[in-house]
Design an enzyme around this catalytic site. Structure first.
Site, PDB file in Angstrom:
ATOM      1  N   LYS A  73       0.844  -1.194   0.000  1.00  0.00           N
ATOM      2  CA  LYS A  73       0.000   0.000   0.000  1.00  0.00           C
ATOM      3  C   LYS A  73       0.882   1.247   0.000  1.00  0.00           C
ATOM      4  CE  LYS A  73      -3.835   1.973   2.721  1.00  0.00           C
ATOM      5  NZ  LYS A  73      -4.685   1.748   3.926  1.00  0.00           N
ATOM      6  N   SER A 153      -9.361   1.726   3.240  1.00  0.00           N
ATOM      7  CA  SER A 153      -8.505   2.474   2.330  1.00  0.00           C
ATOM      8  C   SER A 153      -7.514   1.598   1.575  1.00  0.00           C
ATOM      9  CB  SER A 153      -7.744   3.559   3.107  1.00  0.00           C
ATOM     10  OG  SER A 153      -6.852   2.991   4.047  1.00  0.00           O
ATOM     11  N   SER A 177      -9.917  -0.695   7.329  1.00  0.00           N
ATOM     12  CA  SER A 177      -9.252  -0.468   6.048  1.00  0.00           C
ATOM     13  C   SER A 177      -8.479  -1.661   5.508  1.00  0.00           C
ATOM     14  CB  SER A 177      -8.323   0.743   6.134  1.00  0.00           C
ATOM     15  OG  SER A 177      -9.079   1.929   6.202  1.00  0.00           O
TER      16      SER A 177
END
Length: 483
Positions: A73, A153, A177
Site C-alpha cells: 500500500k 482504504s 481499512s
C-alpha cells in the site's frame, strides 16, 4: 510498467505461483494486462523494475519467502519507490528508506513488486469520500464487477490480490481499512494486534489504532506474510512486546479444528440484508457441523463509542501526520496538516474534484490534549473493557464472529460511499487494538462477502487458526474475478 501489455491468452499462469523470477515476471505481466490495460483496475500505482532479479536472488538464497512478491500500500515507505499516500502533494516523497516492516519482509526473502492505490490519505480526508480514489491513482475498481467499489482504504491491495496481480499484499488499517477491502474483494485480510507490526515510516492517522497487516488469497499465505513483517521496533513504542508474542503463525494451520471451540455470534451485527444473513447462517452451520459450540450474543454498540473514537482520530491525525511530514527527508511541498489543506485548495481541480477535505479542516482545529486523553479513555473503555473483553469473558467464548460488511456497492462520485445494513463489528477490534481476521464466506449475486473473526490482544495465532479451520469446512462457493 510494460509499454505494450501482453494479450491475456499469452500470459504465464499464476495458479499456484509463489516465489522466484518466473512468478515475478508472470505477476508483472498480469499487472500490464489487467491493471494498465483491459479492465484497467487501477489497483497498482507503480512497479519495481528490479523485482524479477530480486526474486531470483531471494529464492537462490534459500530465504523463507523464497522470492514471493508482495504489493505494498502506497502509504508504506519502500526504498525504490515514492510513498504518496495517494496525494499529488507527496508525488516526490522518495525517501530512500524502507519502513522496518519492509526491511523485515526483504530479510525474509520477500520482494516488493510495487505500490498499490489507496483511498487518499487512508480515507481520513472527507465526510463525503469515495473509497478507492486518490489523486495519484484515480479510482480502484473491484475485479469482481468493475463498477463496484473496492472499499477503503487498502482498496488497491485488496483488488490486486483478488485479481492475482501478486502473491500477496500489505494493507494498513485504522478502522476497517484491511478487513473491508478484503471482504468485498473476496480475499483474506488480517488486522493484527496493534503493536505486532511496526508503524515507523508509514504515513499515519492514529498511533492508537494504526497497524499494517497482510492480505492474501488464503489464511496460510496471510500467516506466512505476517511471519515476515512482525517484530519489535525501537522507534515504535507500541511494538515493545511484539517479539515476546512472535511465533510461527503458520504452525497448526493445516490441521486447525473448531471442535469444542466456543464461538460468540454477534446477532445484532448481522445486519438486515437477507442474502448476507443467509450466507452467515450457512457459515455458522458449517462451524457447528465442525464441532464448534455456538453462543448467541446480544450486544448493542454504545452511541458514545463512535464519537469518542472520532475525537481520538482527529486529534492524533493532526499531530501524527504533521510529525511524519516534518520528518520526511524528501523534498516535498508540505510539512504539516495545515500545509496539506493549503496544497489541496491550491490544486483543487486535481485534489478535490471528487470530494472535499472536511475532516482535514476539522482535525486542524483539534489541539485540546485533555479532550484527547478523555476521548481515548472513553473509547478504549467502551470498546474493550465493556465491549470485546467483556463479551469474551461473560460468554466464555474464544472468538466473536459476524459478517465483515455487505457486498460491494456501486462506486458513485456524486453520492459517495454506501455502507448500508449496519453489518459488522470491526470498530470493537479497531479501537481495542485487537486482532480481526476477514475470511471469504461466500458470495451474494456474484459479489464476495467476508466473515469476521475477532479475538483478544496478542491472540493473533489463535485467530488465524480459527480462520484456517473455517476455510477448510466452508461449504459456500467464493466468487472469483472473471478477468
Amino acid at each position: 510498467m510494460a509499454s505494450t501489455p501482453p494479450a491475456p491468452e499469452a500470459l504465464a499462469s499464476t495458479d499456484g505461483c509463489a516465489g522466484g523470477p518466473s512468478c515475478a515476471a508472470a505477476y508483472l505481466g498480469r499487472i500490464a494486462a489487467y491493471d494498465d490495460a483491459g479492465p484497467t483496475l487501477n489497483a497498482v500505482i507503480a512497479t519495481n523494475p528490479d523485482a524479477v532479479a530480486q526474486a531470483k536472488a531471494a529464492r537462490d538464497a534459500g530465504l523463507p519467502l523464497a522470492g514471493r512478491t508482495v504489493l505494498v500500500k502506497d502509504n508504506v515507505e519502500t526504498s525504490e519507490l515514492p510513498t504518496t499516500a495517494g496525494s499529488i502533494a507527496l508525488a516526490g516523497n522518495a525517501t530512500g528508506r524502507d519502513a522496518p516492516l519492509i526491511a523485515n519482509l526483504r530479510a525474509a526473502g520477500g520482494v516488493v513488486l510495487g505500490k498499490t492505490n489507496l483511498s487518499e490519505w487512508a480515507n481520513i480526508r472527507s465526510f463525503y469520500s469515495v473509497s478507492g480514489w486518490s489523486g495519484v491513482g484515480g479510482f480502484t475498481k473491484n475485479p469482481h464487477l468493475t463498477g463496484r467499489n473496492a472499499c477503503g482504504s487498502s482498496s488497491g491491495s485488496g483488488a490486486a490480490v483478488a485479481a492475482s496481480l501478486s502473491w500477496a499484499a500489505i494493507g494498513t488499517e485504522t478502522d476497517g481499512s484491511i478487513t473491508c477491502p478484503a471482504s468485498v474483494n473476496g480475499v483474506v485480510g488480517f488486522k493484527p494486534t496493534v503493536g505486532l507490526v511496526s508503524r515507523t515510516h508509514v504515513v499515519p492517522i492514529s498511533h492508537s489504532q494504526d497497524t499494517a497487516g497482510p492480505m492474501a488469497r488464503s489464511v496460510a499465505d496471510a500467516a506466512l506474510l505476517l511471519n515476515a513483517i512482525a517484530g519489535s521496533d525501537p522507534a515504535d513504542p507500541a511494538t515493545a512486546e511484539a517479539n515476546a508474542h512472535i511465533t510461527d503463525f503458520t504452525a497448526g494451520l493445516p490441521d486447525a479444528s473448531l471442535q469444542g471451540v466456543r464461538i460468540g455470534v454477534m446477532k445484532n451485527q448481522i445486519g438486515d440484508n437477507r442474502d448476507v444473513t443467509a450466507l452467515f447462517e450457512q457459515a455458522v452451520a458449517d462451524m457447528k457441523a465442525a464441532g464448534a459450540e455456538i453462543v448467541e450474543i446480544d450486544y448493542e454498540e454504545p452511541e458514545a463509542l463512535g464519537g469518542a473514537e472520532f475525537m481520538v482520530l482527529l486529534h492524533e491525525l493532526r499531530a501524527d501526520l504533521g510529525a511524519y511530514l516534518a520528518g520526511s527527508p524528501a523534498d516535498i511541498p508540505i510539512r504539516s496538516l495545515a500545509d496539506a489543506i493549503a496544497f489541496n485548495k491550491a490544486h483543487a481541480d486535481e485534489e478535490m474534484a471528487v470530494f472535499d477535505q472536511s475532516i482535514f479542516e476539522m482535525a486542524e482545529t483539534m489541539t485540546d490534549d485533555a479532550m484527547l486523553a478523555q476521548s481515548r479513555e472513553t473509547s478504549l473503555r467502551l470498546a474493550y473493557d465493556k465491549g470485546l473483553k467483556k463479551l469474551l469473558t461473560d460468554n466464555d467464548v474464544r472468538f466473536l464472529i459476524a459478517p465483515t460488511t455487505g457486498p460491494a456497492w456501486l462506486t458513485d462520485p456524486i453520492l459517495g460511499d454506501n455502507f448500508k445494513g449496519s453489518i459488522g463489528t470491526g470498530t470493537l477490534a479497531a479501537v481495542s487494538g485487537t486482532p480481526h481476521l476477514s475470511v471469504p464466506m461466500g458470495g451474494v449475486k456474484g459479489l464476495p462477502v467476508g466473515l469476521s473473526i475477532l479475538g483478544d490482544r496478542w491472540d493473533d495465532a489463535a485467530v488465524l487458526r480459527a480462520g484456517a479451520a473455517f476455510e477448510a469446512v466452508r461449504t459456500a462457493t467464493v466468487p472469483t474475478p472473471k478477468l
